[in-house]
Design a protein around this motif. Sequence first.
Motif, PDB file in Angstrom:
ATOM      1  N   SER A   6      -4.297   4.053   6.967  1.00 38.54           N
ATOM      2  CA  SER A   6      -3.598   4.259   5.696  1.00 38.54           C
ATOM      3  C   SER A   6      -2.269   3.517   5.676  1.00 38.54           C
ATOM      4  O   SER A   6      -1.904   2.907   4.663  1.00 38.54           O
ATOM      5  N   LYS A   7      -1.549   3.543   6.788  1.00 37.75           N
ATOM      6  CA  LYS A   7      -0.285   2.812   6.867  1.00 37.75           C
ATOM      7  C   LYS A   7      -0.513   1.313   6.723  1.00 37.75           C
ATOM      8  O   LYS A   7       0.255   0.607   6.064  1.00 37.75           O
ATOM      9  N   ARG A   8      -1.572   0.821   7.353  1.00 34.21           N
ATOM     10  CA  ARG A   8      -1.869  -0.612   7.273  1.00 34.21           C
ATOM     11  C   ARG A   8      -2.190  -1.020   5.838  1.00 34.21           C
ATOM     12  O   ARG A   8      -1.696  -2.045   5.344  1.00 34.21           O
ATOM     13  N   LEU A   9      -3.013  -0.223   5.169  1.00 30.91           N
ATOM     14  CA  LEU A   9      -3.360  -0.527   3.781  1.00 30.91           C
ATOM     15  C   LEU A   9      -2.144  -0.448   2.864  1.00 30.91           C
ATOM     16  O   LEU A   9      -1.959  -1.300   1.991  1.00 30.91           O
ATOM     17  N   LEU A  10      -1.318   0.563   3.080  1.00 31.33           N
ATOM     18  CA  LEU A  10      -0.135   0.717   2.239  1.00 31.33           C
ATOM     19  C   LEU A  10       0.848  -0.423   2.462  1.00 31.33           C
ATOM     20  O   LEU A  10       1.462  -0.923   1.510  1.00 31.33           O
ATOM     21  N   ASP A  11       0.985  -0.861   3.694  1.00 28.02           N
ATOM     22  CA  ASP A  11       1.884  -1.985   3.979  1.00 28.02           C
ATOM     23  C   ASP A  11       1.384  -3.255   3.302  1.00 28.02           C
ATOM     24  O   ASP A  11       2.165  -4.020   2.721  1.00 28.02           O
ATOM     25  N   LEU A  13      -0.475  -3.373   0.632  1.00 24.31           N
ATOM     26  CA  LEU A  13      -0.288  -3.198  -0.810  1.00 24.31           C
ATOM     27  C   LEU A  13       1.165  -3.438  -1.198  1.00 24.31           C
ATOM     28  O   LEU A  13       1.445  -4.064  -2.240  1.00 24.31           O
ATOM     29  N   ASN A  14       2.098  -2.976  -0.397  1.00 22.74           N
ATOM     30  CA  ASN A  14       3.516  -3.194  -0.694  1.00 22.74           C
ATOM     31  C   ASN A  14       3.853  -4.681  -0.698  1.00 22.74           C
ATOM     32  O   ASN A  14       4.558  -5.167  -1.590  1.00 22.74           O
ATOM     33  N   ARG A  15       3.355  -5.413   0.282  1.00 22.59           N
ATOM     34  CA  ARG A  15       3.644  -6.843   0.348  1.00 22.59           C
ATOM     35  C   ARG A  15       3.001  -7.587  -0.819  1.00 22.59           C
ATOM     36  O   ARG A  15       3.610  -8.498  -1.401  1.00 22.59           O
ATOM     37  N   THR A  16       1.785  -7.204  -1.163  1.00 25.60           N
ATOM     38  CA  THR A  16       1.103  -7.860  -2.279  1.00 25.60           C
ATOM     39  C   THR A  16       1.798  -7.554  -3.604  1.00 25.60           C
ATOM     40  O   THR A  16       1.955  -8.428  -4.460  1.00 25.60           O
ATOM     41  N   THR A  17       2.225  -6.311  -3.781  1.00 29.36           N
ATOM     42  CA  THR A  17       2.946  -5.932  -4.994  1.00 29.36           C
ATOM     43  C   THR A  17       4.273  -6.678  -5.111  1.00 29.36           C
ATOM     44  O   THR A  17       4.662  -7.116  -6.202  1.00 29.36           O
ATOM     45  N   ALA A  18       4.974  -6.831  -3.991  1.00 25.78           N
ATOM     46  CA  ALA A  18       6.238  -7.575  -4.006  1.00 25.78           C
ATOM     47  C   ALA A  18       6.010  -9.040  -4.376  1.00 25.78           C
ATOM     48  O   ALA A  18       6.776  -9.633  -5.139  1.00 25.78           O
ATOM     49  N   CYS A  19       4.942  -9.623  -3.843  1.00 27.97           N
ATOM     50  CA  CYS A  19       4.616 -11.012  -4.189  1.00 27.97           C
ATOM     51  C   CYS A  19       4.282 -11.140  -5.674  1.00 27.97           C
ATOM     52  O   CYS A  19       4.736 -12.078  -6.349  1.00 27.97           O
ATOM     53  N   TYR A  20       3.524 -10.193  -6.194  1.00 30.91           N
ATOM     54  CA  TYR A  20       3.174 -10.217  -7.615  1.00 30.91           C
ATOM     55  C   TYR A  20       4.423 -10.070  -8.477  1.00 30.91           C
ATOM     56  O   TYR A  20       4.576 -10.754  -9.499  1.00 30.91           O
ATOM     57  N   HIS A  21       5.336  -9.212  -8.054  1.00 28.92           N
ATOM     58  CA  HIS A  21       6.576  -9.006  -8.807  1.00 28.92           C
ATOM     59  C   HIS A  21       7.379 -10.301  -8.893  1.00 28.92           C
ATOM     60  O   HIS A  21       7.879 -10.666  -9.962  1.00 28.92           O
ATOM     61  N   ASN A  22       7.500 -11.005  -7.781  1.00 32.20           N
ATOM     62  CA  ASN A  22       8.274 -12.252  -7.779  1.00 32.20           C
ATOM     63  C   ASN A  22       7.639 -13.314  -8.665  1.00 32.20           C
ATOM     64  O   ASN A  22       8.343 -14.078  -9.334  1.00 32.20           O
ATOM     65  N   LEU A  23       6.318 -13.378  -8.684  1.00 29.55           N
ATOM     66  CA  LEU A  23       5.646 -14.379  -9.508  1.00 29.55           C
ATOM     67  C   LEU A  23       5.746 -14.042 -10.992  1.00 29.55           C
ATOM     68  O   LEU A  23       5.865 -14.940 -11.828  1.00 29.55           O
ATOM     69  N   GLY A  49      -7.568  -4.061  -5.474  1.00 32.28           N
ATOM     70  CA  GLY A  49      -8.519  -3.722  -4.412  1.00 32.28           C
ATOM     71  C   GLY A  49      -7.869  -2.928  -3.291  1.00 32.28           C
ATOM     72  O   GLY A  49      -8.447  -1.944  -2.793  1.00 32.28           O
ATOM     73  N   LEU A  50      -6.647  -3.324  -2.912  1.00 33.02           N
ATOM     74  CA  LEU A  50      -5.921  -2.571  -1.890  1.00 33.02           C
ATOM     75  C   LEU A  50      -5.563  -1.176  -2.386  1.00 33.02           C
ATOM     76  O   LEU A  50      -5.571  -0.209  -1.617  1.00 33.02           O
ATOM     77  N   ALA A  51      -5.242  -1.062  -3.668  1.00 33.38           N
ATOM     78  CA  ALA A  51      -4.906   0.247  -4.230  1.00 33.38           C
ATOM     79  C   ALA A  51      -6.108   1.190  -4.173  1.00 33.38           C
ATOM     80  O   ALA A  51      -5.970   2.370  -3.828  1.00 33.38           O
ATOM     81  N   VAL A  52      -7.282   0.684  -4.495  1.00 37.21           N
ATOM     82  CA  VAL A  52      -8.493   1.516  -4.449  1.00 37.21           C
ATOM     83  C   VAL A  52      -8.774   1.967  -3.017  1.00 37.21           C
ATOM     84  O   VAL A  52      -9.086   3.143  -2.759  1.00 37.21           O
ATOM     85  N   ALA A  53      -8.652   1.033  -2.065  1.00 38.14           N
ATOM     86  CA  ALA A  53      -8.920   1.377  -0.668  1.00 38.14           C
ATOM     87  C   ALA A  53      -7.887   2.367  -0.134  1.00 38.14           C
ATOM     88  O   ALA A  53      -8.234   3.328   0.580  1.00 38.14           O
ATOM     89  N   PHE A  82       2.775   5.618  -1.876  1.00 41.98           N
ATOM     90  CA  PHE A  82       1.679   4.927  -2.559  1.00 41.98           C
ATOM     91  C   PHE A  82       1.779   5.099  -4.070  1.00 41.98           C
ATOM     92  O   PHE A  82       1.584   4.148  -4.835  1.00 41.98           O
ATOM     93  N   SER A  83       2.108   6.296  -4.524  1.00 41.76           N
ATOM     94  CA  SER A  83       2.251   6.541  -5.959  1.00 41.76           C
ATOM     95  C   SER A  83       3.376   5.690  -6.545  1.00 41.76           C
ATOM     96  O   SER A  83       3.239   5.112  -7.628  1.00 41.76           O
TER      97      SER A  83
END
Length: 237
Positions: A6-11, A13-23, A49-53, A82-83
């Motif tokens: 769960s920690k790995r998936l959340l990490d 997701l956080n990195r992917t969300t940050a990348c999306y935010h910057n773009l 996909g990461l959010a679902v997992a 996660f929320s």
Amino acid sequence: MAREESKRLLDALNRTTACYHNLVLTVGGSADSQNLREELQKICQKAQGLAVATRAALTAALRDRSLDTEERAEFEHLWVAFSGCLDLLEGDMRRALALGTEFPLHASRRQLVRTGLEGGEAGVAARALGAGSLRQEEDSNFDVTDLSKLESEILQMGEMILNMEMKVNVPRWTMQARQAPGAELLSGASAGASSAGCVSVEERSGPCDQSKALAATVFSAVLLVAVALAVCVAKLS
């Protein structure tokens, strides 16, 4: 194992969300292009996909009645993080939709690019059938498809957040911080302590440095007074 996963998936997701935010912040700017919009699509899909997992892993863990108090508290903290990450992702998706609607690719090119070419009916027809016109049509179709898909994904994200709150009841305000307020500023405090140490060393260097500092202060004050008097004399004359 479930907690580490769960920690790995959340990490991720956080990195992917940050990348999306910057773009998303570059949409409508000078760096905007179809490549950027396509990259936004890919990253948004990866984040979903990461959010679902992550949701599946955390939901299964929190529904496990065999968890002890410490493990449940750990998973609840992960759930709250996660929320919050999903809220940020949904907000950025809405921002991407608003900016994409405000700055469509084909419209921006038509408004900003001026070739200066003119001609008769034959020239106009030739240009209408040219590659540039076809490219603009593709961009227009891409805009419509991309924005429609993004709007649908935003609705799905909202439903996911609502279902999460219904299936797992972990109020955010019940979570207690695990770090003292300002703990993230410890590095800055240590840097301040080192600078304070430098000051103490300077203070121990003796009265010579203090007399130099006093002389410099007096000289600066005299210089400022002289400049002010010169300005007054110039105005009176």
